[in-house]
Design a protein around this motif. Structure first.
Motif, short mmCIF file in Angstrom:
data_model
loop_
_atom_site.label_atom_id
_atom_site.label_comp_id
_atom_site.label_asym_id
_atom_site.label_seq_id
_atom_site.Cartn_x
_atom_site.Cartn_y
_atom_site.Cartn_z
N LEU A 269 52.85 69.98 45.40
CA LEU A 269 53.33 70.22 46.75
C LEU A 269 54.04 71.57 46.82
O LEU A 269 54.51 72.10 45.82
CB LEU A 269 54.30 69.12 47.19
N CYS B 124 56.63 70.29 53.63
CA CYS B 124 56.29 70.19 52.21
C CYS B 124 54.96 69.45 52.10
O CYS B 124 54.90 68.24 52.34
CB CYS B 124 57.39 69.46 51.45
N LEU B 125 53.91 70.18 51.77
CA LEU B 125 52.56 69.63 51.70
C LEU B 125 51.85 70.13 50.45
O LEU B 125 52.35 71.02 49.75
CB LEU B 125 51.74 70.04 52.94
N SER B 126 50.68 69.59 50.18
CA SER B 126 49.88 70.05 49.06
C SER B 126 49.51 71.52 49.24
O SER B 126 49.18 71.97 50.34
CB SER B 126 48.61 69.22 48.94
N THR C 219 44.89 64.81 52.65
CA THR C 219 44.67 66.12 52.03
C THR C 219 43.30 66.19 51.38
O THR C 219 42.55 67.16 51.57
CB THR C 219 45.77 66.41 50.99
N THR D 103 48.46 66.23 58.51
CA THR D 103 48.82 67.49 57.84
C THR D 103 48.84 68.65 58.82
O THR D 103 49.78 69.47 58.83
CB THR D 103 47.83 67.77 56.70
N THR E 261 51.71 62.00 49.73
CA THR E 261 52.52 63.20 49.84
C THR E 261 54.00 62.84 50.02
O THR E 261 54.88 63.45 49.40
CB THR E 261 52.04 64.06 51.02
#
Length: 308
Positions: A165, A239-241, A100, A224, A200
Motif C-alpha cells: 500500500l 492509502c491504496l495499493s 484492486t 478505489t 486493503t
C-alpha cells in the motif's frame, strides 16, 4: 444409474439460489420441471436434500455433505463432454477478484487467457475479500484472487504475489514533498479509506497499529477510484495499493507520501474450495496466474518504485 446429470444441475442450482423458481430460470427450464426433477431425485433415494423454510430452500445436513461431490461430478461430466467434442480447454470459468486485482490486473489476464483458449469463457465477479471467499465456499465461483486475509475450513489459500500500500495526497497538500511523515503527522490527517471487510482496509489497520484508534477516518468508500477522486479534490489523504496509483502518479494528479515507520507490505492470494474439481480450464487459469506476476509487473511502478 438412478439419477441424471440434469437432476444434479437442478439440485446445485437450487442450492445456489435457495429457490426453485430462480434455479429453473437459471437452467432455462420451467418451474414445474425443476420441481419435478428435484422431487424425483429425493424420492428415488428416500432422502431430503433441503429444509423448506417458507419460500427458501436451505440445504439439509445431507445436502450440504453431497454438494461438493455433485459439483465435482458435474464438472467432470462437462470436461468429458468437451474432450469428446475435441475442445479440451473450453467451457465457462467463473473467477472472483477483489477491487484492486479486478480493476487493474484481472482484465488483462482474462484477455491473455481468451487469446490462448478461445473456446473458454471467463466471467469476472468483483467484490471485497469477504464476499469473494463466501462465493468460492458456496461453489458460486471456481476460484478467487484476493487481497485480504481470512480463515475458512473449506478453502485453500495459495500465496500469489507481493503487494504494498501507498499513502498519497493531492499535489497541493501541505505535507506533499515532506521527506518522511511521523506518527504525529499521521494523527493530524483526515483519512479516506476502504470499507471494513476489504483486504486493503485489513492491511491499513494492521500497518497503523498503536495509533489506529486515534486516526481521523473522515470517509470510508468501497471503490478505489472514488477514494482517488476524493483525495484529488483535497478532502483528505488515502492509502491504496501502488498498483492502483501508477497512472495517477505518472500524470501528477496525486503524489506519494513517505511513511518509513509503517509496514504496508501484504500478500495477494489465490483461494479455491478444497473439494473443487480442477477442470482443464481451471488448471490452465491457475498456471496463468502463477506466471502473470513476471509478465505484468516489470516497469509498472516506474524506476525504483516496484513493489514486493
Amino acid at each position: 444409474m438412478r439419477f441424471s446429470l440434469r437432476q444434479l444441475e437442478v439440485f446445485l442450482a437450487t442450492a445456489r439460489h435457495e429457490n426453485v423458481s430462480r434455479a429453473a430460470a437459471d437452467l432455462a427450464m420451467s418451474q414445474s420441471a425443476a420441481s419435478g426433477a428435484l422431487k424425483d431425485l429425493e424420492s428415488q433415494f428416500g432422502v431430503q436434500l433441503f429444509d423448506r423454510r417458507g419460500k427458501r430452500l436451505q440445504l439439509s445436513e445431507l445436502g450440504a455433505q453431497l454438494r461438493p461431490r455433485a459439483e465435482n461430478l458435474l464438472a467432470q461430466a462437462r470436461e468429458l463432454e468437451q474432450a469428446l467434442s475435441g475442445r479440451e480447454v473450453a467451457g465457462r470459468l467463473q473467477v472472483g477478484a477483489t477491487l484492486t486485482i479486478g480493476n487493474y490486473l484481472a482484465v488483462q489476464m482474462i484477455a491473455d487467457f481468451r487469446r490462448r483458449f478461445p473456446a473458454a469463457d471467463v466471467s469476472l465477479t468483483v467484490a471485497n475479500t469477504e464476499r469473494v471467499a463466501e462465493m468460492v465456499a458456496a461453489f458460486e465461483l471456481d476460484m478467487g484472487l484476493v487481497e485480504g486475509e481470512f480463515h475458512h475450513p473449506d478453502l485453500e489459500t495459495r500465496h500469489w504475489r507481493e503487494d504494498e500500500l501507498q499513502v498519497f495526497a493531492a499535489p497541493g497538500h501541505p505535507l506533499a514533498g515532506r521527506p518522511a511523515l511521523s506518527d504525529d503527522d499521521l494523527l493530524g490527517l483526515d483519512w479516506i479509506v476502504r470499507e471494513r471487510g476489504s483486504g486493503t482496509r485489513q492491511t491499513f489497520d494492521r500497518a497503523m497499529h498503536g495509533i489506529l484508534p486515534d486516526l481521523s477516518i473522515s470517509m470510508e468508500l468501497s471503490h478505489t477510484e472514488a477514494i482517488k477522486r476524493a483525495v484529488e479534490s483535497g478532502l483528505g489523504v488515502g492509502c491504496l495499493s501502488r498498483i492502483s496509483l501508477v497512472e495517477a502518479f505518472a500524470r501528477g494528479s496525486l503524489v506519494p507520501l513517505a511513511v518509513p515507520g509503517r509496514d504496508f507490505h501484504r500478500h495477494l492470494n489465490l483461494i479455491l474450495h478444497r473439494d473443487k474439481f480442477h477442470s482443464a480450464a481451471l488448471s490452465e487459469w491457475l498456471s496463468l496466474c502463477q506466471q502473470s506476476w513476471s509478465d505484468i509487473l516489470p516497469g509498472q511502478y516506474g524506476k525504483g518504485e516496484q513493489s514486493g
